[in-house]
Design an enzyme around this catalytic site. Structure first.
Site, PDB file in Angstrom:
ATOM      1  N   GLY A 105       0.805  -1.230   0.000  1.00  0.00           N
ATOM      2  CA  GLY A 105       0.000   0.000   0.000  1.00  0.00           C
ATOM      3  C   GLY A 105       0.831   1.269   0.000  1.00  0.00           C
TER       4      GLY A 105
ATOM      5  N   LYS B  87      12.579  -9.345  11.519  1.00  0.00           N
ATOM      6  CA  LYS B  87      13.724  -9.672  10.643  1.00  0.00           C
ATOM      7  C   LYS B  87      13.518  -9.252   9.189  1.00  0.00           C
ATOM      8  CE  LYS B  87      16.737 -12.251  12.212  1.00  0.00           C
ATOM      9  NZ  LYS B  87      17.632 -11.845  13.297  1.00  0.00           N
TER      10      LYS B  87
ATOM     11  N   CYS C 286     -18.683   3.861 -21.219  1.00  0.00           N
ATOM     12  CA  CYS C 286     -17.862   3.564 -22.397  1.00  0.00           C
ATOM     13  C   CYS C 286     -18.419   2.343 -23.140  1.00  0.00           C
ATOM     14  CB  CYS C 286     -16.401   3.420 -22.011  1.00  0.00           C
ATOM     15  SG  CYS C 286     -15.316   3.889 -23.370  1.00  0.00           S
TER      16      CYS C 286
ATOM     17  N   HIS D 133     -15.406   8.422 -19.132  1.00  0.00           N
ATOM     18  CA  HIS D 133     -15.212   7.702 -17.860  1.00  0.00           C
ATOM     19  C   HIS D 133     -15.414   8.639 -16.667  1.00  0.00           C
ATOM     20  CE1 HIS D 133     -13.594   3.882 -19.429  1.00  0.00           C
ATOM     21  NE2 HIS D 133     -13.208   4.637 -20.444  1.00  0.00           N
TER      22      HIS D 133
ATOM     23  N   GLU E  33     -15.982   7.934 -13.660  1.00  0.00           N
ATOM     24  CA  GLU E  33     -15.376   7.395 -12.425  1.00  0.00           C
ATOM     25  C   GLU E  33     -13.985   7.983 -12.172  1.00  0.00           C
ATOM     26  OE1 GLU E  33     -15.729   5.827 -15.269  1.00  0.00           O
ATOM     27  OE2 GLU E  33     -14.148   4.345 -15.643  1.00  0.00           O
TER      28      GLU E  33
HETATM   29  N1  GLN Z   1     -13.746  -1.075 -26.598  1.00  0.00           N
HETATM   30  C1  GLN Z   1     -14.467   0.141 -26.722  1.00  0.00           C
HETATM   31  C2  GLN Z   1     -13.737   1.152 -27.595  1.00  0.00           C
HETATM   32  O1  GLN Z   1     -12.557   1.023 -27.818  1.00  0.00           O
HETATM   33  C3  GLN Z   1     -14.788   0.719 -25.357  1.00  0.00           C
HETATM   34  C4  GLN Z   1     -13.575   1.125 -24.582  1.00  0.00           C
HETATM   35  C5  GLN Z   1     -13.866   1.315 -23.114  1.00  0.00           C
HETATM   36  O2  GLN Z   1     -14.864   0.821 -22.609  1.00  0.00           O
HETATM   37  N2  GLN Z   1     -12.971   1.982 -22.411  1.00  0.00           N
HETATM   38  O3  GLN Z   1     -14.342   2.102 -28.046  1.00  0.00           O
END
Ligand code: GLN
Length: 539
Positions: free
Chosen positions: A19, A193, A385, A510, A512
């Site tokens: 970590g 150790k 995505c 994305h 996230e």
């Molecule tokens: N495989 C898909 C693309 O290349 C989605 C990629 C992903 O989900 N990051 O567009």
């Protein structure tokens, strides 16, 4: 050195997975909470130029930065803990170091010289260590050295650290070594150790750690701390206990209790204006640990046996859950398992379904089954995505009645509703060639997405080759799947939303990757809220 930045190095010994990323992020967060400006970088000792081409099974998620760098997942922790943005400069691999040196060699920059690990490779490592400091933006640069001390691969990095210590002295450089103190059940004893050996190894390579952070399952008694300190030349108060905790978000408070931040400041002779301001963090933790409600969300993906492959998604659920006073229990579902026959059973009892990103999937049909089920049964859905692309394929097939697919799976499909962009088709190399990094997206007024963001123009990060095929836009929108987010420059569809559904959102980007403890991502917050509402109506 022109800037006054201070450099903290974090090395690891005994085993991997101790970590280092979380300890680095926690220290960074504490220094930041004292009013310092901090950034963190990671040096990875492997030969790949970046982790973009690594299998998520082997290396976990690939984290993408605003500037489109494909990086190690630890950068995700840095961003989530410090609420900062990182960039390519924050993640350097051995491959990139060698690539830079070899490119310069070919240009003739070393004419007449033999190019060697020392000084040329170590100089290039040092140049990268100093790069962020020289911007003048930071009081502290924390550099995490990947791998374990003693690995052949990490030797040049440790040598560079040794030289930096020599160049800058102890007020401006410091080494924290993370080790393990295992508990042997049979002997009922904590064992020092392995730590002694790993510090000896570091000493052999010329580096004396200033602080030891010891991972342990049991509290470290005083005599163990004394022993470790004595054998490793580390002051007693600089032997820091890092005991196992319930959540990684406890670690900053734990490090505060152990005074890691104070030891760092004392050793580097700096004082802060105030004690760490941790109120917001504590509020987040309080809500995380005492939720008022609980829901179950299905995460449908390909790499579900290794949750690290979806690290940022799992963390975004933690941030968004706390914001909603709600515990989100994730059910990891392998898309390859889902069939028309079992989909109802598998998704039974869930209050929402997220279909995950992915590449070249065998499990695509399972994802499509899951989406059909949540669309028809009005269960909250978030597609990210590939998950969004599957939602478009599902809708085209089952609502429009087209024999549709994505050309990623079926290059000869009659209706390529998801297709590769023309400029992508010309690309033949794989590394760093996708649509990567931050792009603008304009949201349609009145959409759920715009309401979630409370904004009309957003920036989100991408990592994909395929796109919504605008030839089908009109037809798809007319049938009820609306394109509510559009890239203003290219006209590409970035967000789709289903009409007459409580929460059905697919995003090409994305979200996230931008969720942090202090800034939970609005799409996750609203998706979880939709899950809570769904649970109320379907107890
Ligand atoms: N495989 C898909 C693309 O290349 C989605 C990629 C992903 O989900 N990051 O567009």
């Amino acid at each position: 050195m022109t800037s006054n930045a201070r450099y903290i190095f974090v090395t690891g010994g005994v085993t991997s997975s101790l970590g280092k990323g979380i300890i680095s992020a926690s220290l960074g967060m504490l220094l930041q909470a004292r009013g310092f400006t901090v950034t963190i970088q990671k040096f990875d000792p492997y030969i790949n130029i970046d982790p973009g081409t690594l299998n998520p099974y082997e290396h976990g998620e690939c984290f993408v930065t605003d500037d489109g760098a494909e990086t190690d997942l630890d950068l995700g922790h840095y961003e989530r803990f410090l609420n900062i943005r990182t960039s390519q400069a924050n993640n350097i691999t051995t491959g990139r170091i060698y690539n830079n040196v070899i490119t310069r060699e070919r240009k003739g920059e070393f004419l007449g010289k033999t190019v060697q690990v020392i000084p040329h490779i170590t100089d290039e490592i040092k140049r990268n260590i100093y790069l962020l400091g020289e911007t003048g933006l930071y009081d502290f640069i924390i550099t995490e050295i990947g791998g374990s001390v003693g690995d052949i691969e990490s030797l040049p990095f440790i040598e560079a650290v040794r030289q930096v210590r020599w160049d800058l002295g102890s007020n401006h450089s410091l080494v924290i070594h993370l080790t393990l103190i295992p508990y042997l059940k049979a002997a009922k004893e904590l064992k020092t150790k392995p730590t002694q050996h790993s510090v000896k190894k570091l000493l052999e390579e010329g580096v004396q750690p200033d602080i030891l952070v010891c991972r342990t399952e049991m509290p470290l008694p005083m005599e163990i701390r004394k022993k470790v300190g004595l054998f490793c030349n580390v002051q007693l108060n600089s032997v820091i206990e890092a005991i196992d905790v319930d959540t990684i978000y406890d670690v900053p408070l734990l490090m505060r209790k152990e005074k890691l931040d104070e030891r760092v400041m004392a050793k580097m002779k700096v004082t802060s204006k105030h004690d760490p301001e941790l109120e917001e963090w504590k509020t987040f933790l309080g809500k995380l640990k005492n939720p008022a409600d609980e829901i179950r969300i299905g995460l449908v993906g390909k790499y579900v046996s290794l949750p690290d492959a979806y690290k940022s998604i799992a963390e975004a659920f933690i941030h968004g859950g706390s914001a909603n006073d709600c515990k989100v229990n994730l059910k990891w579902i392998s898309s390859e398992e889902i069939t028309k026959e079992n989909v109802a059973t598998i998704l039974n009892g869930l209050h929402g379904v997220l279909v995950a990103p992915g590449f070249g999937e065998r499990g695509l049909e399972g994802k499509i089954e899951a989406i059909k089920y949540v669309r028809e049964n009005k269960i909250p859905f978030l597609g990210i995505c590939l998950g969004m692309q599957c939602a478009v394929v599902e809708f085209s097939r089952n609502v429009l009645g087209l024999a549709a697919s994505t050309t990623e799976l079926d290059p000869k499909t009659k209706h390529p509703v998801i297709d590769m962009m023309e400029d992508q088709k010309k690309i033949t190399t794989k590394g760093g060639t996708m649509r990567l990094g931050s792009y603008e997206c304009k949201l349609k007024k009145g959409s759920k997405t715009a309401a979630a963001y409370e904004e009309g123009m957003i920036q989100e990060r991408h990592r994909h080759r395929y796109e919504f095929n605008n030839k089908y836009l009109e037809q798809i929108e007319e049938a009820g799947l609306k394109a509510v987010g559009i890239n203003p420059e290219s006209g590409l569809v970035e967000v789709v939303e289903l009409k007459d559904h409580p929460w059905f959102v697919g995003v090409q980007f994305h979200p996230e990757l931008k969720s942090t403890v202090l800034n939970p991502h609005p799409l996750f917050v609203k998706f979880i809220e939709a899950g809570i509402n769904y649970k109320k109506l379907n107890p």
